[in-house]
Structures are given as structure tokens and as C-alpha cells.
Write an enzyme that holds these catalytic residues in place. Structure first.
Site, PDB file in Angstrom:
ATOM      1  N   ILE A 123     -20.417  23.614 -49.693  1.00  0.00           N
ATOM      2  CA  ILE A 123     -19.688  24.562 -50.547  1.00  0.00           C
ATOM      3  C   ILE A 123     -19.549  25.820 -49.702  1.00  0.00           C
ATOM      4  O   ILE A 123     -20.496  26.559 -49.491  1.00  0.00           O
ATOM      5  CB  ILE A 123     -20.428  24.855 -51.873  1.00  0.00           C
ATOM      6  CG1 ILE A 123     -20.465  23.589 -52.736  1.00  0.00           C
ATOM      7  CG2 ILE A 123     -19.712  25.981 -52.634  1.00  0.00           C
ATOM      8  CD1 ILE A 123     -21.084  23.785 -54.116  1.00  0.00           C
ATOM      9  N   PRO A 124     -18.346  26.025 -49.141  1.00  0.00           N
ATOM     10  CA  PRO A 124     -18.206  26.952 -48.010  1.00  0.00           C
ATOM     11  C   PRO A 124     -18.212  28.431 -48.403  1.00  0.00           C
ATOM     12  O   PRO A 124     -17.218  29.129 -48.256  1.00  0.00           O
ATOM     13  CB  PRO A 124     -16.869  26.542 -47.399  1.00  0.00           C
ATOM     14  CG  PRO A 124     -16.104  25.956 -48.536  1.00  0.00           C
ATOM     15  CD  PRO A 124     -17.082  25.354 -49.480  1.00  0.00           C
ATOM     16  N   CYS A 125     -19.363  28.938 -48.854  1.00  0.00           N
ATOM     17  CA  CYS A 125     -19.455  30.354 -49.203  1.00  0.00           C
ATOM     18  C   CYS A 125     -19.309  31.233 -47.954  1.00  0.00           C
ATOM     19  O   CYS A 125     -19.039  32.427 -48.057  1.00  0.00           O
ATOM     20  CB  CYS A 125     -20.753  30.645 -49.930  1.00  0.00           C
ATOM     21  SG  CYS A 125     -22.236  30.183 -49.044  1.00  0.00           S
ATOM     22  N   HIS A 126     -19.451  30.607 -46.760  1.00  0.00           N
ATOM     23  CA  HIS A 126     -19.290  31.387 -45.531  1.00  0.00           C
ATOM     24  C   HIS A 126     -17.837  31.799 -45.288  1.00  0.00           C
ATOM     25  O   HIS A 126     -17.565  32.609 -44.419  1.00  0.00           O
ATOM     26  CB  HIS A 126     -19.824  30.590 -44.326  1.00  0.00           C
ATOM     27  CG  HIS A 126     -19.140  29.266 -44.127  1.00  0.00           C
ATOM     28  ND1 HIS A 126     -19.556  28.108 -44.746  1.00  0.00           N
ATOM     29  CD2 HIS A 126     -18.056  28.931 -43.400  1.00  0.00           C
ATOM     30  CE1 HIS A 126     -18.753  27.110 -44.390  1.00  0.00           C
ATOM     31  NE2 HIS A 126     -17.834  27.583 -43.572  1.00  0.00           N
ATOM     32  N   ARG A 127     -16.899  31.206 -46.056  1.00  0.00           N
ATOM     33  CA  ARG A 127     -15.483  31.573 -45.864  1.00  0.00           C
ATOM     34  C   ARG A 127     -15.086  32.828 -46.634  1.00  0.00           C
ATOM     35  O   ARG A 127     -13.933  33.224 -46.633  1.00  0.00           O
ATOM     36  CB  ARG A 127     -14.572  30.408 -46.268  1.00  0.00           C
ATOM     37  CG  ARG A 127     -14.691  29.227 -45.297  1.00  0.00           C
ATOM     38  CD  ARG A 127     -13.809  28.050 -45.682  1.00  0.00           C
ATOM     39  NE  ARG A 127     -14.280  26.844 -45.006  1.00  0.00           N
ATOM     40  CZ  ARG A 127     -14.128  25.616 -45.479  1.00  0.00           C
ATOM     41  NH1 ARG A 127     -13.521  25.427 -46.640  1.00  0.00           N
ATOM     42  NH2 ARG A 127     -14.601  24.580 -44.809  1.00  0.00           N
TER      43      ARG A 127
END
Ligand SMILES: [Zn+2]
Length: 348
Positions: A315-319
Site C-alpha cells: 500500500i504505497p504510502c511512500h508515494r
């Protein structure tokens, strides 16, 4: 991420005690559970028993303890007496946590301990203890060792440090796992350092870097939520996840289709759902994410939901980054966030 020299080069440096490699890599010895500097005066291990690390902390997290001869954690030649004393205390009972209150009882000023550890090892005393505990709890999951029994019987002589550490991190001893809801825990090694993954029959509940801030709290919270007993192991979901991460890091496939199980409020769930719609190679601001949720004022709530994501990378919260393009926070460390963004921009 600091890249390591080729293995044969490092092994040769190790055999020759080549001081030009000092600080470039550290070496863990599987047979003893100890890690060293390349120049250690001790007898050198066989190549098949060696694991290389670029940072001493990584060796700690992988369950190795510092060599008493070459002192790989030290940045200055002399160890202050307080650090010596406290490290010995940790080693005598690695599963236990020595709190600030305990220190005070022993007549040690906690802030002095914190400062000295920080200066000497680059981490606080509490962080050092946590690294050691997590390392022990995961050491049975180290590459090449899969049977928990082996580790229990062989690895920890007196105080069964593994057992204590396991209970400290996971709450319940592995033996109590029979007949209850099991959450399988796997350690996955990635180019950005070891990660921990948790899954049951229904899907994957957690994926985090082992040195992530607040990981133990997150695990305890998950345990309460699912009432599961956590045991080291692997199932089909974890196998798929491991393969998907390999493809991801090799740049072969940057998207994931895995059964993910999340435990958020309705708002958090919708935020995490929206995160998964951000395209690979794209970064957006918290404000933009709030807008996409039809809730443009909820910028801070969106940031909080982002921080509560326990499924790093997939779940790409780094984006999600600051409106001014700055990275802002990432529990796994800003250097990893930067690496993930660059990796995705370079490979999609
Ligand atoms: Zn050594």
C-alpha cells in the site's frame, strides 16, 4: 542504500584483515551468531558461514551480537565504562527491557545513557535494546534456518534469550499456538534491509521494515485486533508476497495483486484504498489525496491515515509527499522513501 563490494572481494579482504575495507562492510558468522569488522583478529570463518552487512545495525537486526574482540559497534576506540556495563546487562538477559526507571534505580541518569549510546553507537540505549530484542526474536527466521526447534535447542544456552525475546515481541510463546487462530510471521530480506510480514489464511495483515519506529506497538495492536497467536512460519500468501517483492526490487513488476487485510476505520480504509490507485512513478501531496477522497479539508486526517498503514510498499504510502515536493515523514526512514520513489520513477 550503500552497495556492498562483490562477495569474493569482501571475503578476500576478510582473510587478509585488510584495513582499507574498515567501515565498508561487516561480517556475521552464522555458526557463532557473532558479527565482526573485516579486520577482526579472530580466526576467520569459512565462506559458506559468512553473511555480509553494510551497516552494523543491520547485523544487530539480523540477530547477531557484537564481537568482543573487534567491537564492531564502536565508533571510537575506547568504550565508556557505562556503555560497557549496560551492554553486558543487555547480553545477560536480552529478552528483558531495561527501562529508564530501572536505570534510575541503579543510580544511572537515563539521559546520560541515552546520550552516550547515541554518540558511541549512533542509536539510543532503548533503540539498542529494541534492535537486540527484535534480532533475537527473528533469528530463527534468518536465512538457511527454518526450524524453530533447532534454534531453541541450540542457539540460546542459559537464559533462553530467544524465548524471552519472542514473548516480548509477540506476547505468546510459540508452543501455545496449537488450535488457535495463527498469524504466521516471516522475515523477508530486501535490498533496503530486512522486513517482517504477517499473514493468516485470509491474507496479508502486515509488512514493515524491522527497524521501523513503533513496530512493536503496531504488532501488539494487530494481535489485539485479530486475537491471533503469532508464530514464525510461511503460507501461500507469504510465498506470493516474497516473490512479488523480489520482482518489485528487481524492477520486473512494480504493481501488486495480493490479498491484503486491513483493520482501519471507514475513513482510513478509503484512504488506503485511494493510495493503491496512485500510479507507479507518480507522487501526490496529502492535499491531493484528500481531494481524491472528496474530502479536500481532511489533509491532516489523510496524513494520519497514511501513517497508520501497516502494509509498507504494497500500500504505497511512500508515494505521498509534501505540497512543496519535500519528502515529509516515513516511519521506515526517509532514505527508504526516497529510494522507493526513485526506483519506481526509474523503472515504470
Ligand atoms: Zn571480531
Amino acid at each position: 542504500m550503500k552497495a556492498l563490494p562483490p562477495q569474493h572481494v569482501m571475503y578476500e579482504a576478510l582473510i587478509n584483515r585488510d584495513s582499507t575495507f574498515e567501515g565498508l562492510f561487516f561480517v556475521g558468522v552464522k555458526t557463532t551468531g557473532i558479527f565482526c569488522r573485516p579486520t577482526c583478529p579472530a580466526r576467520k570463518p569459512k565462506p559458506e558461514n559468512v553473511v555480509y552487512f553494510s551497516k552494523s545495525e543491520e547485523a544487530l537486526y539480523a540477530g547477531f551480537r557484537a564481537c568482543q574482540r573487534c567491537h564492531p559497534l564502536e565508533r571510537t576506540p575506547q568504550t565508556p565504562e557505562l556503555i560497557q556495563r549496560l551492554s553486558e546487562m543487555v547480553e545477560s538477559s536480552p529478552g528483558k527491557r531495561i527501562t529508564d526507571w530501572n536505570l534510575q534505580e541503579m543510580g544511572i541518569d537515563p539521559s546520560t545513557a541515552r546520550r552516550q549510546f547515541k554518540r558511541h553507537y549512533g542509536m539510543t540505549f532503548q533503540a539498542y535494546q529494541r534492535a537486540r530484542r527484535m534480532g533475537l526474536a527473528f533469528s530463527d527466521l534468518r536465512e538457511g534456518e527454518s526450524v524453530i526447534g533447532t534454534q531453541l535447542n541450540q542457539g540460546f544456552e542459559s537464559a533462553s534469550g530467544f524465548w524471552e525475546a519472542f514473548q516480548k515481541v509477540f506476547g505468546v510463546p510459540p508452543s501455545k499456538a496449537n488450535g488457535t487462530h495463527c498469524m504466521l510471521v516471516k522475515r523477508i530480506v530486501t535490498p533496503l534491509g530486512p522486513m517482517i510480514a504477517m499473514a493468516d489464511d485470509t491474507g496479508i495483515h502486515l509488512l514493515e521494515f524491522i527497524d521501523r519506529k513503533g513496530l512493536e506497538t503496531e504488532i501488539k495492536w494487530l494481535q489485539k485486533k485479530t486475537k491471533a497467536v503469532m508464530v514464525p512460519g510461511e503460507n501461500d500468501h507469504l510465498k506470493l508476497l516474497t516473490e512479488a517483492l523480489e520482482d518489485y526490487f528487481e524492477g520486473k513488476k512494480l504493481t501488486f495483486s495480493l490479498p491484503l487485510i486491513t483493520h482501519g476505520t471507514a475513513f482510513e480504509e478509503s484512504a488506503w484504498d485511494q493510495l493503491q490507485r496512485i500510479k507507479v512513478g507518480e507522487t501526490i501531496s496529502y492535499g491531493e489525496l484528500a481531494k481524491r477522497l472528496d474530502n479536500p479539508k481532511a489533509v491532516r486526517a489523510v496524513a494520519r491515515a497514511n501513517g497508520k498503514n501497516c502494509l509498507a510498499i504494497v500500500i504505497p504510502c511512500h508515494r505521498v509527499i509534501g505540497a512543496d515536493g519535500s519528502l515529509t515523514g516515513y516511519a521506515g526512514g526517509l532514505w527508504r522513501k526516497q529510494w522507493l520513489i526513485d526506483h519506481e520513477k526509474g523503472n515504470y
